[in-house]
Design a protein around this motif. Structure first.
Motif, PDB file in Angstrom:
ATOM      1  N   GLY A  17     -36.328  36.475   4.410  1.00 11.98           N
ATOM      2  CA  GLY A  17     -35.318  37.574   4.157  1.00 11.98           C
ATOM      3  C   GLY A  17     -33.861  37.035   3.959  1.00 11.98           C
ATOM      4  O   GLY A  17     -33.501  35.833   4.234  1.00 11.98           O
ATOM      5  N   ARG A  18     -33.051  37.913   3.632  1.00 17.22           N
ATOM      6  CA  ARG A  18     -31.515  37.627   3.621  1.00 17.22           C
ATOM      7  C   ARG A  18     -31.012  37.490   4.769  1.00 17.22           C
ATOM      8  O   ARG A  18     -31.383  37.966   5.611  1.00 17.22           O
ATOM      9  CB  ARG A  18     -30.592  38.585   2.657  1.00 17.22           C
ATOM     10  N   VAL A  19     -29.958  36.434   4.752  1.00 21.92           N
ATOM     11  CA  VAL A  19     -29.402  36.045   6.163  1.00 21.92           C
ATOM     12  C   VAL A  19     -27.926  36.757   6.185  1.00 21.92           C
ATOM     13  O   VAL A  19     -27.286  36.915   5.050  1.00 21.92           O
ATOM     14  CB  VAL A  19     -28.846  34.628   6.151  1.00 21.92           C
ATOM     15  N   ARG A  20     -27.727  37.516   7.122  1.00 17.73           N
ATOM     16  CA  ARG A  20     -26.721  38.508   7.316  1.00 17.73           C
ATOM     17  C   ARG A  20     -25.396  37.484   7.735  1.00 17.73           C
ATOM     18  O   ARG A  20     -25.575  36.811   8.914  1.00 17.73           O
ATOM     19  CB  ARG A  20     -26.663  39.783   8.357  1.00 17.73           C
ATOM     20  N   VAL A  21     -24.112  37.630   7.029  1.00 19.35           N
ATOM     21  CA  VAL A  21     -23.352  36.598   7.237  1.00 19.35           C
ATOM     22  C   VAL A  21     -21.822  37.466   7.397  1.00 19.35           C
ATOM     23  O   VAL A  21     -21.645  38.335   6.611  1.00 19.35           O
ATOM     24  CB  VAL A  21     -23.183  35.791   6.074  1.00 19.35           C
ATOM     25  N   ALA A  22     -21.034  37.225   8.385  1.00 22.20           N
ATOM     26  CA  ALA A  22     -19.910  37.656   8.578  1.00 22.20           C
ATOM     27  C   ALA A  22     -18.908  36.528   8.098  1.00 22.20           C
ATOM     28  O   ALA A  22     -18.984  35.214   8.370  1.00 22.20           O
ATOM     29  CB  ALA A  22     -19.530  37.854  10.054  1.00 22.20           C
ATOM     30  N   LEU A  23     -18.071  36.807   7.230  1.00 24.82           N
ATOM     31  CA  LEU A  23     -16.948  36.069   6.591  1.00 24.82           C
ATOM     32  C   LEU A  23     -15.689  36.113   7.250  1.00 24.82           C
ATOM     33  O   LEU A  23     -15.135  37.295   7.289  1.00 24.82           O
ATOM     34  CB  LEU A  23     -17.014  36.106   5.160  1.00 24.82           C
ATOM     35  N   ARG A  24     -14.911  35.387   7.835  1.00 26.57           N
ATOM     36  CA  ARG A  24     -13.864  35.178   8.253  1.00 26.57           C
ATOM     37  C   ARG A  24     -12.847  33.982   7.690  1.00 26.57           C
ATOM     38  O   ARG A  24     -13.436  32.807   7.665  1.00 26.57           O
ATOM     39  CB  ARG A  24     -13.642  35.481   9.813  1.00 26.57           C
ATOM     40  N   ALA A  25     -11.832  34.194   7.533  1.00 31.42           N
ATOM     41  CA  ALA A  25     -11.018  33.179   6.751  1.00 31.42           C
ATOM     42  C   ALA A  25      -9.466  33.143   7.646  1.00 31.42           C
ATOM     43  O   ALA A  25      -8.914  34.375   7.811  1.00 31.42           O
ATOM     44  CB  ALA A  25     -10.870  33.027   5.365  1.00 31.42           C
ATOM     45  N   GLU A  26      -8.730  31.949   7.591  1.00 29.71           N
ATOM     46  CA  GLU A  26      -7.359  32.145   8.144  1.00 29.71           C
ATOM     47  C   GLU A  26      -6.418  32.567   7.073  1.00 29.71           C
ATOM     48  O   GLU A  26      -5.426  33.005   7.331  1.00 29.71           O
ATOM     49  CB  GLU A  26      -7.150  30.507   8.002  1.00 29.71           C
ATOM     50  N   ASP A  27      -6.750  32.654   5.732  1.00 29.56           N
ATOM     51  CA  ASP A  27      -6.099  33.116   4.519  1.00 29.56           C
ATOM     52  C   ASP A  27      -6.970  34.175   3.718  1.00 29.56           C
ATOM     53  O   ASP A  27      -8.044  33.874   3.371  1.00 29.56           O
ATOM     54  CB  ASP A  27      -5.236  32.354   3.976  1.00 29.56           C
ATOM     55  N   SER A  28      -6.214  35.120   2.984  1.00 26.71           N
ATOM     56  CA  SER A  28      -7.003  35.929   2.416  1.00 26.71           C
ATOM     57  C   SER A  28      -7.566  35.425   1.076  1.00 26.71           C
ATOM     58  O   SER A  28      -8.667  35.946   0.454  1.00 26.71           O
ATOM     59  CB  SER A  28      -6.035  37.091   1.691  1.00 26.71           C
ATOM     60  N   LEU A  29      -6.871  34.322   0.269  1.00 27.64           N
ATOM     61  CA  LEU A  29      -7.518  33.719  -0.635  1.00 27.64           C
ATOM     62  C   LEU A  29      -8.792  33.241  -0.532  1.00 27.64           C
ATOM     63  O   LEU A  29      -9.673  33.152  -1.520  1.00 27.64           O
ATOM     64  CB  LEU A  29      -6.268  32.703  -1.257  1.00 27.64           C
ATOM     65  N   SER A  30      -8.999  32.403   0.474  1.00 29.40           N
ATOM     66  CA  SER A  30     -10.067  31.628   0.796  1.00 29.40           C
ATOM     67  C   SER A  30     -11.319  32.639   0.873  1.00 29.40           C
ATOM     68  O   SER A  30     -12.468  32.463   0.435  1.00 29.40           O
ATOM     69  CB  SER A  30      -9.923  30.817   2.143  1.00 29.40           C
ATOM     70  N   ALA A  31     -10.893  33.812   1.674  1.00 28.41           N
ATOM     71  CA  ALA A  31     -11.891  34.954   2.039  1.00 28.41           C
ATOM     72  C   ALA A  31     -12.365  35.513   0.654  1.00 28.41           C
ATOM     73  O   ALA A  31     -13.484  35.676   0.477  1.00 28.41           O
ATOM     74  CB  ALA A  31     -11.407  35.975   2.941  1.00 28.41           C
ATOM     75  N   VAL A  32     -11.390  35.560  -0.517  1.00 35.45           N
ATOM     76  CA  VAL A  32     -11.799  36.268  -1.497  1.00 35.45           C
ATOM     77  C   VAL A  32     -12.725  35.382  -2.255  1.00 35.45           C
ATOM     78  O   VAL A  32     -13.895  35.809  -2.890  1.00 35.45           O
ATOM     79  CB  VAL A  32     -10.630  36.520  -2.383  1.00 35.45           C
ATOM     80  N   GLY A  33     -12.375  33.976  -2.397  1.00 38.46           N
ATOM     81  CA  GLY A  33     -12.924  33.101  -3.220  1.00 38.46           C
ATOM     82  C   GLY A  33     -14.512  32.727  -2.608  1.00 38.46           C
ATOM     83  O   GLY A  33     -15.554  32.876  -3.339  1.00 38.46           O
TER      84      GLY A  33
END
Length: 206
Positions: free
Chosen positions: A2-18
């Motif tokens: 199945g699909r892996v559920r991933v939480a994404l966190r980043a120090e800056d918004s640009l990295s998170a968006v990319g």
């Protein structure tokens, strides 16, 4: 699988968006929104693992309690052990980020594995070995009543060094080394240096 559920966190918004853009292109990963729970993997992005970034990572790890995939611009060798202690099991340099590599790292983390560039893995193993030696040394100092100098002599003796070589490495006189060896042999009633090394290994001194 199945699909892996991933939480994404980043120090800056640009990295998170990319990174979010790349992850949304794959059917193997379910990217959770900010208010969703149940992540199997945490992906954390930062430029450097500074004290501030490390503190932020620790907060997210405490929140999710899952393995971490670290996407980082640059990581110093001295920061590797800190990353592992924070729950990082995969390190992906920003310059190497592709959809395929992200998915591979996420899958590995979710399955209890890890992914690290070969040069980082080698350095991490060295650091873990140093930590292990320090732990053994601490136990030996407490349990056997050894001094740091005595422990150093035992280790070098086990490595096959003679008195002169040990003295040069420890920056002491040959007489000092020989006195330490003699004192240890007398303390444990051992016949010779080989017997001393064997006793030190069997008893867990070194």
């Amino acid at each position: 699988m199945g699909r892996v559920r991933v939480a994404l966190r980043a120090e800056d918004s640009l990295s998170a968006v990319g990174l979010a853009g790349l992850l949304r292109n794959t059917h193997e990963v379910e990217l959770l929104s900010a208010d969703q729970s149940g992540a199997a993997v945490l992906m954390f992005a930062c430029h450097r693992l500074t004290a501030e970034a490390t503190a932020l990572l620790r907060r997210h790890v405490a929140e999710f309690g899952v393995p971490v995939v670290l996407v980082v611009s640059r990581i110093a060798e001295t920061e590797l052990l800190t990353a592992v202690q924070c729950g990082v099991v995969a390190v992906l340099p920003r310059t190497a980020v592709t959809e395929q590599r992200l998915v591979h790292s996420i899958r590995a983390a979710a399955n209890g594995g890890g992914v690290m560039p070969p040069n980082l893995m080698g350095e991490l193993l060295k650091q873990l070995q140093r930590v292990q030696r320090d732990v053994v040394a601490s136990r030996s100092l407490d349990r056997f009543g050894l001094s740091l100098r005595q422990l150093d002599v035992l280790r070098l003796l086990a490595d096959g060094l003679d008195s002169g070589e040990m003295a040069a490495q420890l920056k002491v006189s040959t007489r000092t080394v020989e006195n330490i060896v003699s004192d240890l042999r007398n303390r444990y009633q051992l016949r010779n240096r080989s017997h001393l090394v064997a006793h030190a290994v069997r008893s867990g001194m070194i």
